[in-house]
Design a protein around this motif. Structure first.
Motif, PDB file in Angstrom:
ATOM      1  N   ASN A  77      -3.237  -5.935  -4.218  1.00 39.51           N
ATOM      2  CA  ASN A  77      -4.198  -4.854  -3.945  1.00 39.51           C
ATOM      3  C   ASN A  77      -4.349  -3.893  -5.119  1.00 39.51           C
ATOM      4  N   GLU A  78      -4.172  -4.434  -6.326  1.00 37.03           N
ATOM      5  CA  GLU A  78      -4.376  -3.702  -7.581  1.00 37.03           C
ATOM      6  C   GLU A  78      -3.444  -2.490  -7.733  1.00 37.03           C
ATOM      7  N   GLU A  79      -2.339  -2.453  -6.978  1.00 39.57           N
ATOM      8  CA  GLU A  79      -1.459  -1.287  -7.097  1.00 39.57           C
ATOM      9  C   GLU A  79       0.035  -1.613  -6.948  1.00 39.57           C
ATOM     10  N   LYS A  80       0.359  -2.781  -6.429  1.00 40.70           N
ATOM     11  CA  LYS A  80       1.755  -3.171  -6.267  1.00 40.70           C
ATOM     12  C   LYS A  80       2.030  -4.414  -7.115  1.00 40.70           C
ATOM     13  N   THR A  89      -5.552  -9.934  -2.920  1.00 32.03           N
ATOM     14  CA  THR A  89      -6.009  -8.876  -2.021  1.00 32.03           C
ATOM     15  C   THR A  89      -5.606  -9.286  -0.603  1.00 32.03           C
ATOM     16  N   GLN A  90      -4.895  -8.413   0.076  1.00 34.05           N
ATOM     17  CA  GLN A  90      -4.421  -8.723   1.417  1.00 34.05           C
ATOM     18  C   GLN A  90      -4.481  -7.487   2.292  1.00 34.05           C
ATOM     19  N   LYS A  91      -4.436  -7.723   3.605  1.00 35.01           N
ATOM     20  CA  LYS A  91      -4.437  -6.578   4.526  1.00 35.01           C
ATOM     21  C   LYS A  91      -3.481  -6.872   5.666  1.00 35.01           C
ATOM     22  N   THR A  92      -3.145  -5.839   6.381  1.00 30.40           N
ATOM     23  CA  THR A  92      -2.239  -5.960   7.525  1.00 30.40           C
ATOM     24  C   THR A  92      -3.045  -6.027   8.807  1.00 30.40           C
ATOM     25  N   LYS A  93      -2.683  -6.983   9.662  1.00 32.66           N
ATOM     26  CA  LYS A  93      -3.382  -7.112  10.943  1.00 32.66           C
ATOM     27  C   LYS A  93      -3.205  -5.849  11.777  1.00 32.66           C
ATOM     28  N   LYS A  94      -4.229  -5.529  12.461  1.00 37.95           N
ATOM     29  CA  LYS A  94      -4.151  -4.379  13.376  1.00 37.95           C
ATOM     30  C   LYS A  94      -3.432  -4.796  14.647  1.00 37.95           C
ATOM     31  N   THR A  95      -2.523  -3.977  15.046  1.00 37.53           N
ATOM     32  CA  THR A  95      -1.796  -4.247  16.290  1.00 37.53           C
ATOM     33  C   THR A  95      -2.495  -3.563  17.451  1.00 37.53           C
TER      34      THR A  95
END
Length: 311
Positions: free
Chosen positions: A263-266, A304-310
């Motif tokens: 994500n361009e930051e980690k 680029t990745q995202k966390t699933k919404k719970t």
């Protein structure tokens, strides 16, 4: 005194001078030829060690008591002395020690300075170094660290017999599976063991003959990373298969040498990223996009990745 008598006197004088010269010069040379020196070490273990005080002793100091003597230690250092001297080397290596008399006569000996760390019981316990996994048909290198050992006996778990007697062994497994590697030395009572997992060899990656070859590679890697994220934490074998697939087909260096930008930051190395994706984030992660610095043998991957919404 007639001429004959004068001739006899002159001859006698010449002989006397010759005898005096021989008496003065020849005995000295004869004594110098008997000159020698010895080297002894402080701990008396008969090896010359780093930072150890060494003694350089002349066999007969009277031979050069009235002479100028210089000790040269082969590393640029010297001591002016016609007596015994002591010296300590600060670097390992081979040196030529020379005792020079009156800048005419040289007496030299070679000396080998070694690292004098004393062996302990721990040094007799061998350690096995090898990859944690490999492939059928691949040459795998097994190395042992055991400086006090002289003989090695390797069993790689496939033949049921001793497979190598070398300190560093190379073995090729013919079937996939988990193997227990055993190593015995002349210092061990029981063998040292280590497990290695061997996978079936994948077909070599062939770049598809399509225009969007980069897209095929990116989608393939993206799919493999998503599989890793979706695997359960106990699915270690399936996890290794996916990591090995990516390494085999797209990475030429060690996994720890490939940079991952998330994500361009980690930032992580590729192996640490895959471990975190599998064991820490797991099903909570969705891989959205993948970018490579090059299709083959990439050294940096931007994810680029995202966390699933719970719910």
């Amino acid at each position: 005194m007639n001429i004959k008598n004068k001739t006899v006197v002159i001859l006698l004088l010449i002989v006397a001078v010759i005898l005096i010269v021989v008496a003065l010069v020849f005995p000295f040379n004869k004594k110098i030829s008997n000159l020698d020196f010895s080297i002894s070490d402080e701990n008396d273990n008969h090896q010359y060690e780093l930072n150890e005080k060494l003694s350089f002793k002349i066999n007969d100091n009277t031979l050069i008591s009235d002479k100028r003597a210089v000790w040269y230690f082969g590393n640029g250092d010297s001591i002016v002395s016609n007596k015994n001297v002591e010296y300590t080397y600060e670097k390992t290596g081979k040196y030529l020690v020379t005792l020079k008399i009156d800048n005419k006569f040289d007496f030299s000996k070679q000396i080998n300075i070694v690292n004098g760390r004393r062996m302990t019981a721990r040094d007799s316990i061998p350690k096995i170094f090898c990859e944690e996994f490999g492939y059928v048909g691949e040459e795998i290198v097994f190395t042992s660290y055991s400086p006090s050992s002289n003989n090695w006996y390797w069993e790689f778990g496939e033949t049921g017999t001793i497979d190598s007697y070398e300190k560093q062994a190379i073995y090729v497994f013919s079937k996939p599976g988990v193997y227990t590697v055993k190593l015995e030395t002349d210092k061990t009572r029981y063998p040292i063991t280590k497990e290695i997992e061997i996978f079936q060899l994948y077909e070599p990656f062939k770049e598809p003959e399509v225009v969007d070859s980069a897209g095929i590679v990116i989608n393939d890697i993206k799919k493999r990373l998503q599989i890793i994220a979706n695997l359960g934490t106990k699915d270690a074998k399936a996890y290794k298969e996916q990591v090995n697939y990516i390494k085999r087909n797209y990475i030429c260096n060690d996994l720890s040498d490939v940079v991952v930008v998330v994500n361009e930051e980690k930032y992580n190395d590729f192996l640490s990223y895959c471990q975190g994706l599998h064991y820490l984030d797991g099903n909570a992660t969705i891989i959205q996009d993948v970018k490579l610095d090059t299709i083959k043998c990439f050294k940096q991957i931007n994810i680029t990745q995202k966390t699933k919404k719970t719910k």
